[in-house]
Design an enzyme around this catalytic site. Structure first.
Site, short mmCIF file in Angstrom:
data_model
loop_
_atom_site.label_atom_id
_atom_site.label_comp_id
_atom_site.label_asym_id
_atom_site.label_seq_id
_atom_site.Cartn_x
_atom_site.Cartn_y
_atom_site.Cartn_z
N ASP A 224 0.87 -1.17 0.00
CA ASP A 224 0.00 0.00 0.00
C ASP A 224 0.92 1.23 0.00
OD1 ASP A 224 -2.31 1.74 0.60
OD2 ASP A 224 -1.49 1.79 2.64
N LEU A 225 0.40 2.38 -0.42
CA LEU A 225 1.23 3.58 -0.47
C LEU A 225 1.08 4.44 0.80
CD1 LEU A 225 0.97 4.64 -4.25
CD2 LEU A 225 2.89 3.56 -3.07
N ASP A 226 -0.02 5.19 0.88
CA ASP A 226 -0.18 6.16 1.96
C ASP A 226 -0.22 5.49 3.33
OD1 ASP A 226 -0.64 8.80 0.43
OD2 ASP A 226 -1.97 7.37 -0.56
N THR B 246 -2.97 0.10 -4.26
CA THR B 246 -3.35 1.37 -3.64
C THR B 246 -4.77 1.79 -4.02
OG1 THR B 246 -2.74 3.74 -3.51
CG2 THR B 246 -2.26 2.61 -5.58
N GLY B 247 -5.33 2.64 -3.20
CA GLY B 247 -6.60 3.26 -3.55
C GLY B 247 -6.39 4.41 -4.53
N LYS C 116 -8.58 -4.59 -2.94
CA LYS C 116 -7.20 -4.87 -3.32
C LYS C 116 -6.92 -6.38 -3.45
CE LYS C 116 -5.38 -0.66 -1.22
NZ LYS C 116 -4.40 -0.10 -0.25
N ASP D 242 -2.44 -0.23 6.18
CA ASP D 242 -2.68 0.53 7.41
C ASP D 242 -4.13 0.96 7.62
OD1 ASP D 242 -2.49 2.48 5.25
OD2 ASP D 242 -2.40 4.01 6.82
N ASN E 193 -9.22 0.14 3.79
CA ASN E 193 -9.24 -0.39 2.42
C ASN E 193 -8.19 -1.49 2.22
OD1 ASN E 193 -7.04 1.36 2.49
ND2 ASN E 193 -7.31 2.04 0.38
#
Length: 275
Positions: free
Chosen positions: A12-14, A46-47, A197, A220, A223
């Protein structure tokens, strides 16, 4: 020395790969690059849309498929022959949702058709958050301007109306899935029902013939639930929401403390001296 079996690593990114300053720390980057050098497969899940994640993809030198919009777009940025899947919301459903939101009263609504952006009302702050500066953006009444099935709809509600709005959206549960972003942006993100995801990760794992017990996923927020649950090795960041930590197989350090790098170093026995 025993060679470690190939793993699929989903990031995941953020709040996960990225620090709070939205950069990849040197320690985590070096560890991820070393994992790739040792034959492991790294993917971004990622979203975010493609346009807001592709720079990180290039920074890591990836040549793998990517999961965007929480699974509503699964594609390979470097191989257009790869069997991409785009699963947008139906336009009629989208307009119903937009109507519901406007009846309740929200600050703004943004619809995305892949990298084309439609914004209900002009808003510099929203445009900067969603990184629309260099991409096609149409500003004005969504009921008039949105004519294609959108990949996602993002709602920027009044903070005190969030729960009421989510309750209203639950009435459309057979058609949509909705998630709330973490602070400071109390944005509600809507995609077609059944998109998450894990859908993207499953497709990519099958493509690379990686079994479930060799899939490592980091996240985290809410999602990430399905992806963390799906992966044989689900890892929640130290800064993750409690519900995700309860679900995960492991909890690592926070995104500010090189959580991904620390976990991969330990779990995959990454040889740091080789970096």
């Amino acid at each position: 020395m025993k060679i470690m079996e190939q793993h699929l690593i989903a990031l995941d990114l953020d709040g996960t790969l990225l620090t709070d300053e939205k950069v990849i720390s040197e320690k985590t980057k070096n560890t991820v690059l070393q994992a790739m050098k040792q034959g492991h497969i790294v993917v971004i899940a990622t979203g975010r849309p493609h346009r807001a994640s592709i720079d990180y993809y290039h920074e890591l030198g990836l040549d793998t498929p990517m999961v965007n919009f929480n699974g509503a777009l699964i594609h390979h940025p470097k191989d257009h022959r790869w069997d991409a899947i785009h699963s947008p919301l139906g336009i009629r459903t989208a307009h119903k949702i937009i109507h519901t939101c406007q009846e309740l009263g929200v600050k703004n609504i943004l619809a995305e058709v892949k990298d084309d952006v439609y914004l209900d009302q002009y808003d510099e702050e929203i445009m900067s958050i969603f990184q629309t500066k260099n991409d096609p953006i149409t500003v004005g009444r969504l009921q008039s301007n949105l004519k294609e099935d959108p990949t996602s709809i993002l709602i920027h509600p009044e903070e005190e109306k969030i729960q009421r709005l989510r309750d209203e959206l639950d009435d459309h549960a057979s058609l949509i899935d909705h998630r709330k972003w973490g602070a400071p942006w109390h944005v509600i993100e809507i995609v077609r029902a059944g998109m998450n995801k894990a859908v993207g990760l499953d497709k990519i794992a099958r493509y690379f013939h990686v079994p479930n017990d060799r899939i490592i996923a980091f996240g985290d927020e809410d999602n990430d639930f399905e992806m963390i649950d799906y992966a044989g090795v689900g890892v929640a960041m130290g800064n993750a929401i409690n519900e995700l930590k309860d679900l995960a197989n492991h909890v690592t350090h926070t995104n500010e403390e090189d959580g991904i790098g620390a976990f991969l170093d330990d779990y995959l026995k990454i040889n740091k001296r080789a970096i």
